[in-house]
Design an enzyme around this catalytic site. Structure first.
Site, PDB file in Angstrom:
ATOM      1  N   HIS A 186       4.769   0.077   0.211  1.00  0.00           N
ATOM      2  CA  HIS A 186       5.516  -0.699   1.213  1.00  0.00           C
ATOM      3  C   HIS A 186       4.651  -1.809   1.775  1.00  0.00           C
ATOM      4  CE1 HIS A 186       3.578   2.615   3.359  1.00  0.00           C
ATOM      5  NE2 HIS A 186       3.539   1.842   4.432  1.00  0.00           N
TER       6      HIS A 186
ATOM      7  N   ASP B   7       0.584   4.951   1.968  1.00  0.00           N
ATOM      8  CA  ASP B   7      -0.165   5.428   3.136  1.00  0.00           C
ATOM      9  C   ASP B   7      -1.246   6.448   2.769  1.00  0.00           C
ATOM     10  OD1 ASP B   7       1.177   3.806   4.924  1.00  0.00           O
ATOM     11  OD2 ASP B   7       2.766   5.284   5.264  1.00  0.00           O
TER      12      ASP B   7
ATOM     13  N   ARG C  85       4.808   5.826  13.995  1.00  0.00           N
ATOM     14  CA  ARG C  85       4.751   6.418  12.646  1.00  0.00           C
ATOM     15  C   ARG C  85       4.185   7.831  12.667  1.00  0.00           C
ATOM     16  NH1 ARG C  85       1.066   3.999   8.011  1.00  0.00           N
ATOM     17  NH2 ARG C  85      -0.117   5.928   8.184  1.00  0.00           N
TER      18      ARG C  85
ATOM     19  N   HIS D  96       0.838  -1.212   0.000  1.00  0.00           N
ATOM     20  CA  HIS D  96       0.000   0.000   0.000  1.00  0.00           C
ATOM     21  C   HIS D  96       0.865   1.251   0.000  1.00  0.00           C
ATOM     22  CE1 HIS D  96       1.043  -0.561   4.223  1.00  0.00           C
ATOM     23  NE2 HIS D  96       0.752   0.720   4.423  1.00  0.00           N
TER      24      HIS D  96
HETATM   25  C1  SIN Z   1       3.058   0.880   7.738  1.00  0.00           C
HETATM   26  O1  SIN Z   1       2.386   0.401   6.856  1.00  0.00           O
HETATM   27  O2  SIN Z   1       3.187   2.089   7.882  1.00  0.00           O
HETATM   28  C2  SIN Z   1       3.781  -0.052   8.711  1.00  0.00           C
HETATM   29  C3  SIN Z   1       5.126  -0.426   8.234  1.00  0.00           C
HETATM   30  C4  SIN Z   1       5.867  -1.306   9.206  1.00  0.00           C
HETATM   31  O3  SIN Z   1       5.386  -1.493  10.343  1.00  0.00           O
HETATM   32  O4  SIN Z   1       6.926  -1.802   8.864  1.00  0.00           O
END
Ligand code: SIN
Length: 284
Positions: A260, A103, A275, A101
């Site tokens: 990611h 973000d 995050r 995805h």
């Molecule tokens: C996310 O999708 O922001 C999480 C990424 C992660 O926890 O490595």
């Protein structure tokens, strides 16, 4: 690109670089900041190790790149509305972000970037993958590029946060994280399938399996075959990199031209990340 203030070590052929020679807990001078920004645009996701950061220091760093998003559906860290804790407890079977995805692409002005700080990492596993969506676009045939250039796609948070979404089905599989299940997640927004990066001027693919639902003006059934092809294509191995986390590592990625995927391969161990998500512009 040459760097004088920081050391930049590429992580993989497609994208990603580790940055050393900088302490992000201290105020960053303009020269260093410019080089970090250049490395970000050149490598799309940059990594820093051994950073001892408070939540305020993580936010201060992130704010150098733009204003911060308060996530509409994930409960933030106490006292820090702009930070979401991403936690998988030892007992949890489900992680957060465990699918390709970009973000918050369901927002009208989706994220420029995200800054993820590792508070507690498992002894093995829990790596994150990123993929380069410039390369994914550039690898397509001219015919496909022309066709996609005229299309928009519908994005929505409903598959994750809606009443019938993944969180509704699986929230009990994540003990600590609080993720809302709400009809507000059913709102949708249209974005171009090929977007042009505001800073680099490069074109990238902008559809992702997490939040893209269909092409605008088509049914889901009509859209599915081509979307499935694009999802497989855009995250194929030559376009990816993989980062092995340690406590106090930090990643900063560009959501406009990457996707990611957080791997869920460390059952029985705890992982906690913080995050911060940075506001971006309406894709064009
Ligand atoms: C996310 O999708 O922001 C999480 C990424 C992660 O926890 O490595």
């Amino acid at each position: 690109m040459s760097y004088e203030q920081i050391k930049v070590t590429p992580l993989a052929g497609a994208l990603g670089a580790e940055i050393s020679g900088v302490d992000l807990s201290a105020e960053i001078g303009d020269d260093v900041f410019r080089e970090i920004q250049d490395a970000f645009h050149e490598h799309l996701v940059i990594f820093f190790r051994n950073q001892n950061l408070t939540p305020n220091q993580q936010k201060d760093f992130s704010r150098r790149f733009g204003s911060l998003i308060v996530h509409p559906f994930v409960k933030p860290l106490d006292g820090h509305p702009e930070i979401i804790p991403i936690i998988k407890e030892k007992e949890d079977k489900m992680n957060f972000g465990g699918g390709w995805h970009s973000d918050v692409s369901f927002m009208e002005e989706p994220a420029l970037g995200s800054v993820l700080y590792a508070k507690e990492t498992p002894p093995f596993g829990g790596d994150t993958l990123w993929s380069n969506q410039y390369l994914a676009y550039e690898a397509l045939s001219d015919g496909m590029k022309d066709m996609l250039g005229g299309l928009k796609a519908v994005h929505s948070a409903s598959r994750q946060y809606g009443a019938k979404g993944e969180s509704a089905k699986n929230n009990d599989k994540r003990k600590t994280m609080e993720v809302a299940v709400t009809d507000e997640a059913d709102a949708f927004v249209e974005h171009p399938v090929v977007r042009t990066h505001a800073a680099t001027g490069r074109k990238s693919l902008y559809v992702n399996e997490g939040f893209t639902q269909k092409f605008a003006g088509m049914t889901k059934r009509e859209s599915r075959p081509l979307l499935q092809y694009l999802y497989t294509h855009c995250n194929s191995e030559p376009f990816t990199c993989r980062f092995r986390w340690e406590d106090n590592s930090m990643a900063f990625w560009d959501n406009r031209c990457t996707q990611h995927y957080a791997l869920n391969d460390y059952h029985g161990h705890r992982r906690e990340m913080h995050r911060v998500t940075i506001n971006g512009e309406r894709p064009a």
